[in-house]
Structure formats: C-alpha cells, structure tokens
Design a protein around this motif. Sequence first.
Motif, short mmCIF file in Angstrom:
data_model
loop_
_atom_site.label_atom_id
_atom_site.label_comp_id
_atom_site.label_asym_id
_atom_site.label_seq_id
_atom_site.Cartn_x
_atom_site.Cartn_y
_atom_site.Cartn_z
N ALA A 197 -15.25 -11.77 12.14
CA ALA A 197 -14.15 -11.03 12.75
C ALA A 197 -12.99 -11.98 13.04
N VAL A 198 -11.83 -11.38 13.35
CA VAL A 198 -10.62 -12.15 13.63
C VAL A 198 -9.83 -11.43 14.71
N ALA A 199 -9.19 -12.19 15.59
CA ALA A 199 -8.30 -11.64 16.61
C ALA A 199 -7.03 -12.47 16.63
N ILE A 200 -5.90 -11.82 16.83
CA ILE A 200 -4.59 -12.47 16.76
C ILE A 200 -4.00 -12.59 18.15
N ASP A 201 -3.48 -13.78 18.47
CA ASP A 201 -2.72 -13.97 19.70
C ASP A 201 -1.35 -13.31 19.50
N PRO A 202 -0.98 -12.31 20.29
CA PRO A 202 0.25 -11.58 20.05
C PRO A 202 1.51 -12.39 20.32
N VAL A 203 1.39 -13.54 20.98
CA VAL A 203 2.56 -14.36 21.28
C VAL A 203 2.75 -15.45 20.23
N THR A 204 1.68 -16.17 19.92
CA THR A 204 1.79 -17.29 18.98
C THR A 204 1.47 -16.91 17.54
N ASN A 205 0.87 -15.73 17.34
CA ASN A 205 0.37 -15.29 16.03
C ASN A 205 -0.76 -16.18 15.51
N ALA A 206 -1.38 -16.97 16.38
CA ALA A 206 -2.56 -17.73 15.99
C ALA A 206 -3.72 -16.78 15.75
N ALA A 207 -4.51 -17.07 14.72
CA ALA A 207 -5.69 -16.26 14.38
C ALA A 207 -6.94 -16.99 14.84
N TYR A 208 -7.82 -16.29 15.57
CA TYR A 208 -9.10 -16.83 16.04
C TYR A 208 -10.22 -16.12 15.28
N LEU A 209 -11.11 -16.90 14.66
CA LEU A 209 -12.04 -16.36 13.68
C LEU A 209 -13.48 -16.76 14.00
N THR A 210 -14.39 -15.79 13.93
CA THR A 210 -15.81 -16.05 14.15
C THR A 210 -16.53 -16.19 12.81
N GLU A 211 -17.68 -16.88 12.85
CA GLU A 211 -18.47 -17.13 11.65
C GLU A 211 -19.91 -16.71 11.91
N ASP A 212 -20.42 -15.80 11.09
CA ASP A 212 -21.77 -15.28 11.28
C ASP A 212 -22.78 -16.18 10.58
N ARG A 213 -23.07 -17.30 11.22
CA ARG A 213 -24.09 -18.23 10.77
C ARG A 213 -24.86 -18.71 12.00
N THR A 214 -26.12 -19.02 11.82
CA THR A 214 -26.89 -19.54 12.95
C THR A 214 -26.39 -20.91 13.39
N ASN A 215 -25.72 -21.62 12.51
CA ASN A 215 -25.10 -22.90 12.85
C ASN A 215 -23.60 -22.86 12.58
N GLY A 216 -23.00 -21.73 12.91
CA GLY A 216 -21.58 -21.52 12.63
C GLY A 216 -20.68 -22.15 13.67
N CYS A 217 -19.39 -21.97 13.45
CA CYS A 217 -18.35 -22.49 14.35
C CYS A 217 -17.39 -21.37 14.71
N LEU A 218 -16.47 -21.68 15.59
CA LEU A 218 -15.34 -20.78 15.87
C LEU A 218 -14.08 -21.52 15.43
N TYR A 219 -13.23 -20.82 14.70
CA TYR A 219 -12.05 -21.43 14.09
C TYR A 219 -10.77 -20.75 14.57
N ARG A 220 -9.68 -21.43 14.33
CA ARG A 220 -8.39 -20.78 14.50
C ARG A 220 -7.41 -21.33 13.47
N PHE A 221 -6.44 -20.48 13.12
CA PHE A 221 -5.30 -20.93 12.33
C PHE A 221 -4.10 -20.89 13.26
N LEU A 222 -3.51 -22.06 13.50
CA LEU A 222 -2.40 -22.19 14.45
C LEU A 222 -1.10 -22.36 13.69
N PRO A 223 -0.24 -21.34 13.68
CA PRO A 223 1.03 -21.45 12.95
C PRO A 223 1.95 -22.49 13.58
N ASP A 224 2.74 -23.16 12.75
CA ASP A 224 3.77 -24.05 13.25
C ASP A 224 4.87 -23.26 13.94
#
Length: 579
Positions: A197-224
Amino acid sequence: MRVDRRELFRRSAAVAAVGALPFVFARRARALDLGPLVADPDGVFDLPAGFSYAILEERGGTMTDGYRVPNRPDGMACFAGPNDTLILMRNHELDGESGQGPYFSGQTAPAEAYDAARLGGVTRLVLDATTLARVSSNLVLAGTVRNCSGGPSPWGWLSCEESVVNQHGYVFRCPADASSVRAAERIVEYGRLNHEAVAIDPVTNAAYLTEDRTNGCLYRFLPDDPAQPFVGKFQALGIAGQPGFSTVTGLTVGQVLNVTWIDIANSDPTSDTLRTTAVADGAAIIYRGEGITESNGVFYFTATFGGDDGLGQVFALRPTASGGTLTLIAESQNSAALNGPDNVTMAPWGDLVIAEDGMNPFRYLRGLTPLGELYDIGRTDLGELCGVCFSPDGQALFVNIQDVGLTLVITGPFVTEPPNDAGSDGGNQAGTGNQAGTGNQAGTANQAGTTNAGAGNGGAPGQGGTTGGSSTTTGGTGPATADGGEGGMSGGEGGRADGGGTGGSAGSGGTGGNAGNSGTPGIGGNASGGAPSGAGMSGASSGRAGATNGGAAGRPAPSPVVQDDPGCGCRVPSKRSGT
C-alpha cells in the motif's frame, strides 16, 4: 463492545499509568456504541441493527464497457466524481488465473495492457452519489500482477503490485476519470518491490510505502519539490542508532523509537533485492507491512502478523524531513479481538477502521479508538476483507470480500463529525466541536471539561483527563499531555494545507499534577500555516479549554445520514452460491 476488546493490547507501565494508549488524533474520538452484530439471513455480511449493505458488483458480471468484473477485488479508494457521482477505483489481486480475469471467452487483452499474459489490474465503478446505484464500470489498468492495495493521491488511484516477477513490482497511476482502459503509467521512482500500500503526505507529496514481506521494510519517496512529486530520493526507514532493528517482537505498546531515513541508491533493481540492500544499509525490519493511511501528518500502518504473538501490530509514524518518531500503538494478544490487521482507513469520527486478514473463522471490520478500545463494525466468513474506504461525505463505507469477489456498500447511523459532548463533570467535555461547513475547521474544534476531578493526568487533545485535567492544543494536531502533569510531548502543528494561525504550544497537565518537562516547539503550518511557536508549557497548570487555531482543511458539512438500504437493485446472493 465486549469487555475483552479493552484488554487487547500490551501496555507499558507508563501507558498504564496514563490509562490510555498514545494513539493521538487531531480530533477527540470515542468508541461508537453500535451494539452487537446481527446475523445476516443471507449469510453475506453481519452488521449491527440499523445498518445495511448492498452488493454493488460481483465477480463474473458484465461491466458497462463489455469486459468481465474480475475476481479477487482488493485495495480500493473512493473519489468524488462529476455530476453528483462517486468513483470507486478497485484493485484485483490476480496473476494468471484462468477464468478469473477481465476477459470473457473470445476476448483478448487490449493493446494498452502492460503485460498481455497477466490478469491483474484496476477497475473503475461509478455510483450515483444519492442512491448509490451503479452508473457504469470499466477496466482502467490491464496486464499487471497481484494488484494488492494502493492508495488515493492527488493524481488519482495508485495501484501496487505485490509481486516482482519479470518486469513487475511497481506502483501504477490510474486517473479516476479514466472511463476506458488506459496505457499503464508506471512510477519507477516508488521502487521495485513486493508492494502492498501507499499513502501520500498532502503537504509534501511524499509517498510512504509498505512492503508485504516477513523481512520487509517501510519506504518513502521524498520529492525535492512538492510541485514535482516524482523527482527526489527513495529512502528506507531506520531506527536511529540501531541499524537493522527488528520491530517484529520485543516492543511494548507506547514505545517510541526515533527514526532516521536511509537513502537507497538504486530503487529499481533487476532482482528482488531492495529490502536486503536496505537492511544491510541499516533499515528497520517490518513483519508484513500492509495497510497504511495518513491523517493530519501522521501515517498509521499495520504489520499484519507482527508482534510477540504473531497476531498483528499497528504503528504510528510521525515523519520529518530527516527523522521523526515511530510508535507502536497496538499489538494483538488475542485472536478473538484482532487477528491480522490489514487494510486501514481513517473514519470521519476519528477512529481507525481496520479490515482483518486472519481467519477466526470470521474476518471482521473493527474500529480502534485512541484509547485502545476495539469495537465491531461488521464480519463475514466468506473470505478476506479489504479495500475499506469511506465516501467523501463519510456516509457510506465500502469494502470488498476478496475470496468471493464482492464489492459492498454499508450505510447506517455512522457518526460523520466529531462528537459534541457538553458536560460539567470532571473529564467531560464542553465546547462546540463542530467543523465549519466548508474550507478550514472552525477554531473551537476541541472540547475540555469545565471542572477537573482531582489530581491526575492530562487527557487526549481536547478531551477531559482520564483522572484529572484536560489538555489543550493551540495548533491543529497537538498530541496528548504526558503522565503526571508533564507538558505535552510536542507543540501542535500550525494549519496544514490551508490552515492558518501559529504553531501550537504543548497541552497543559492535569490539575494537581507535578510540574513536568516542557514540550518541544510547535511546528509552523506547512504551506500557508503560521510561524512556529516557542517551547511547550510546563505541566503544572490545571486543565483548560482547548482551542484549535488553524487546523486541517475541513470537510463540507455533512448531509443527513443514510439510514436505510440504498436500494441499488443489486442481487444479494445466497451465502454459498459462489456467485
């Protein structure tokens, strides 16, 4: 709501002293008294008395563009459409299952398909906003793999692939106005991984992304620059000073971890190595990160089978440009109370609504309050619940039953605005609590008790203290005060989006509490918010009324709640018909 719901969570000593979980929202929330679930005579979905559902579409039916309604509906979001319509954008978690995809016998994949051999994708379901009857439905994205969840964005629906086979493992943008199948728009910048899944910060437009793995991580894409949302850097969440930290076991509810962000040089590897590279560089491990939703700058996400008992965790992430905090706000120890929290959304009344993935044998829709109380909204034994989302006015709740291919709409006496509780007893709330009909919220959204009953702790924002004074925030989203009369953990934020006013000072402590530490400075409003304030107030003062200056953008004033079945004319199948 049964008593065992209140005993769901592991509580740390500090949280037990306060008497409430650190599950903080900008608006005060309360558990809805929905009453017990009533068995559905058709065996599809049990709801409390006064609520009803209708089936909007079911697998195998014909969409208005001539394609078949695909099976395994999953993630979903609701958008406001033109001409008094609602638009549901809906994933289908398919790969190559014969007879399950969007094509009837004799049909072939359209030229726009990303990969003609694959059957996953996205469909669009348009409803009349008044009657909730189907207006039209059509295929939007074709030829993708296991489109699991995703999230709404300013650019339409973001559909996530939960697979990294061949050239898959991406997020795709799907415009909500796509009335016919479109060419795939792949967002390579969001990484190639086993997306959920993904959720967007409405102010920065940064995307926060989940990973469905037992050893997964949480990611984000941070726009300049928020104006160029796909130009920036891809990062993984880490825990400061603890590289490779595992959140899977050993945490207590209320534990706060300081966050760091680790730059990932290559977000588009040729093989499934993104998470192992991230962890080697210091990223934290999340056990099956799944649903994620944003509310007032806080991102709530689930680790479906994380926790000491493997029954699921819920986290709150409060990110900043370079760090932030990660708090475990819930962990299940009782499968009868919560089993496999998956998709999540924020309800209009301020609670999280969680769709379960674990079989018990029922899967439930649960409400989770800031006080850590769970209550039942609905249940089924037909399969996994997913795609939970509300209409923009909060009057309709949508959900998919994946295994039998049903999309439902639920209506009834939902609370569509924060409660307006007036009272004079200790811990009760006074104040208007109502939101402005349009634009920003009114400046008196929080409530406070007119009298404080003895020494004790501050409560949640705008709420009377659980044993004493109430707290106050002067920004849009000030967290609760801390234990023993201590100052608020942080200042309130200034208005996000269109909110004005200054950043908030921290909430004051309970009456009679010992003076505590000052809160950290308030944050100035993003976009057009005001300037930062100074340090938070100390906790020696008594509780006082909480006014909210600025605040998040308000919703339109709700129209009357739909009480009856919307009468869309959809057939309700028998429980075991398989239709």
